[in-house]
Write a protein that holds these residues in place. Structure first.
Motif, PDB file in Angstrom:
ATOM      1  N   ASP A  53      59.675 -12.939  29.666  1.00  0.00           N
ATOM      2  CA  ASP A  53      60.022 -11.580  30.065  1.00  0.00           C
ATOM      3  C   ASP A  53      59.250 -10.510  29.302  1.00  0.00           C
ATOM      4  O   ASP A  53      59.392  -9.317  29.581  1.00  0.00           O
ATOM      5  CB  ASP A  53      61.527 -11.344  29.888  1.00  0.00           C
ATOM      6  CG  ASP A  53      62.355 -12.132  30.893  1.00  0.00           C
ATOM      7  OD1 ASP A  53      61.782 -12.581  31.903  1.00  0.00           O
ATOM      8  OD2 ASP A  53      63.571 -12.295  30.670  1.00  0.00           O
ATOM      9  N   HIS A  54      58.454 -10.941  28.309  1.00  0.00           N
ATOM     10  CA  HIS A  54      57.701  -9.963  27.525  1.00  0.00           C
ATOM     11  C   HIS A  54      56.672  -9.276  28.422  1.00  0.00           C
ATOM     12  O   HIS A  54      55.981  -9.940  29.215  1.00  0.00           O
ATOM     13  CB  HIS A  54      56.996 -10.650  26.356  1.00  0.00           C
ATOM     14  CG  HIS A  54      56.507  -9.700  25.316  1.00  0.00           C
ATOM     15  ND1 HIS A  54      55.338  -8.978  25.468  1.00  0.00           N
ATOM     16  CD2 HIS A  54      57.023  -9.336  24.117  1.00  0.00           C
ATOM     17  CE1 HIS A  54      55.157  -8.220  24.404  1.00  0.00           C
ATOM     18  NE2 HIS A  54      56.165  -8.414  23.560  1.00  0.00           N
ATOM     19  N   PRO A  55      56.533  -7.969  28.315  1.00  0.00           N
ATOM     20  CA  PRO A  55      55.595  -7.246  29.198  1.00  0.00           C
ATOM     21  C   PRO A  55      54.138  -7.675  29.053  1.00  0.00           C
ATOM     22  O   PRO A  55      53.349  -7.508  29.979  1.00  0.00           O
ATOM     23  CB  PRO A  55      55.788  -5.776  28.782  1.00  0.00           C
ATOM     24  CG  PRO A  55      56.457  -5.816  27.449  1.00  0.00           C
ATOM     25  CD  PRO A  55      57.291  -7.048  27.438  1.00  0.00           C
ATOM     26  N   ASP A  56      53.782  -8.238  27.888  1.00  0.00           N
ATOM     27  CA  ASP A  56      52.394  -8.648  27.664  1.00  0.00           C
ATOM     28  C   ASP A  56      52.153 -10.126  27.977  1.00  0.00           C
ATOM     29  O   ASP A  56      51.078 -10.655  27.693  1.00  0.00           O
ATOM     30  CB  ASP A  56      51.992  -8.380  26.204  1.00  0.00           C
ATOM     31  CG  ASP A  56      51.979  -6.895  25.876  1.00  0.00           C
ATOM     32  OD1 ASP A  56      51.737  -6.099  26.803  1.00  0.00           O
ATOM     33  OD2 ASP A  56      52.233  -6.535  24.713  1.00  0.00           O
ATOM     34  N   TYR A  57      53.177 -10.788  28.542  1.00  0.00           N
ATOM     35  CA  TYR A  57      53.037 -12.223  28.812  1.00  0.00           C
ATOM     36  C   TYR A  57      51.948 -12.462  29.851  1.00  0.00           C
ATOM     37  O   TYR A  57      51.932 -11.839  30.908  1.00  0.00           O
ATOM     38  CB  TYR A  57      54.358 -12.803  29.302  1.00  0.00           C
ATOM     39  CG  TYR A  57      54.342 -14.313  29.440  1.00  0.00           C
ATOM     40  CD1 TYR A  57      54.460 -15.119  28.315  1.00  0.00           C
ATOM     41  CD2 TYR A  57      54.201 -14.916  30.682  1.00  0.00           C
ATOM     42  CE1 TYR A  57      54.447 -16.502  28.425  1.00  0.00           C
ATOM     43  CE2 TYR A  57      54.182 -16.301  30.803  1.00  0.00           C
ATOM     44  CZ  TYR A  57      54.306 -17.091  29.673  1.00  0.00           C
ATOM     45  OH  TYR A  57      54.295 -18.459  29.780  1.00  0.00           O
TER      46      TYR A  57
END
Length: 252
Positions: free
Chosen positions: A68-72
């Protein structure tokens, strides 16, 4: 793709998929009027990522946080997963070699030292610590100190390793006792801090009160450290240990 089709494709049970939906780890892109879950290609790719991380022994909450991390970025994640799996394969290969050498020693074909019998386990512990905490510890204490600590741990004898494990068990027991009273200045609390210092000294190249306080601060600021002590001792144990170490180190 309906849930029964995804079950056949992935081998993951429908019950597990429903649980993943419940905790927000893998929610279907759509739900039909009849209640049937419908999974998109993106959902299918996400499930593959989940299963890869599960094979690497990541907890579900850790996987959710990563995905769910935006930078994934999936491609970069796959490269990292490949690296971790290669490390895991090397560990299994080393275990097989250790087993074979132990058998040969028992049959008189090889002479294996006690240190060699435990080398693979110590190396794996170092790798696990590197994976979980390596960057934070290096940022805080520097490359040279971390490498010196790893070397000291790697060179540990069987007797020293067993003593370290026993010392940690004693630490947990004293910390439980001290936690009941809630007094961070009590004799049993100071004994727990002393045990913690002695436990650290098995792997630390050099002990200083400042470094001891710094590690205690990392315990409460990093949820992975917090979980380690709270799960083994009791809720609030990590914060309590931090406060005990602060008192103990101030007197050194």
């Amino acid at each position: 793709m309906l849930i029964n089709e995804l079950v056949k494709l992935s081998g993951v049970s429908a019950r597990t998929l429903r649980y993943y939906d419940e905790i927000g780890l893998l929610r279907p892109s759509a739900v039909a009027e009849n209640g049937y879950r419908q999974y998109s290609q993106e959902d299918i790719d996400r499930l593959q990522q989940i299963l890869l991380y599960r094979e690497l022994d990541f907890k579900l909450e850790e996987i959710k946080k990563l995905l769910d991390h935006p930078d994934y970025e999936v491609k970069e994640a796959l490269k990292k997963q490949s690296e971790l799996l290669q490390k895991k394969r090397r560990y299994i290969d080393d275990l097989l070699i250790t087993i074979e050498q132990t058998i040969q020693t028992m049959e008189g074909e090889l002479k294996m030292t006690n240190e060699q019998k435990f080398e693979v386990f110590k190396n794996n512990l170092i790798e696990e610590n590197e994976k979980s905490y390596g960057q934070e510890i290096r940022d805080k204490y520097g490359e040279a100190q971390v490498e010196a600590s790893n070397k000291k741990f790697r060179d540990m004898t069987e007797e020293q390793y067993n003593a370290m494990q026993q010392l940690e068990h004693q630490l947990f027991e004293r910390l439980k006792e001290a936690l009941v009273s809630g007094d961070v200045t009590s004799d049993v609390a100071m004994e727990a801090a002393e045990l913690h210092k002695r436990w650290l000294s098995f792997s630390w190249a050099k002990y200083t009160p400042e470094a001891h306080r710094g590690l205690a601060q990392m315990y409460v600021s990093d949820e992975r450290f917090t979980a380690y002590y709270d799960e083994r001792v009791g809720p609030g144990a990590t914060q309590f240990l931090h406060d005990v170490i602060a008192v103990y180190a101030a007197d050194k």
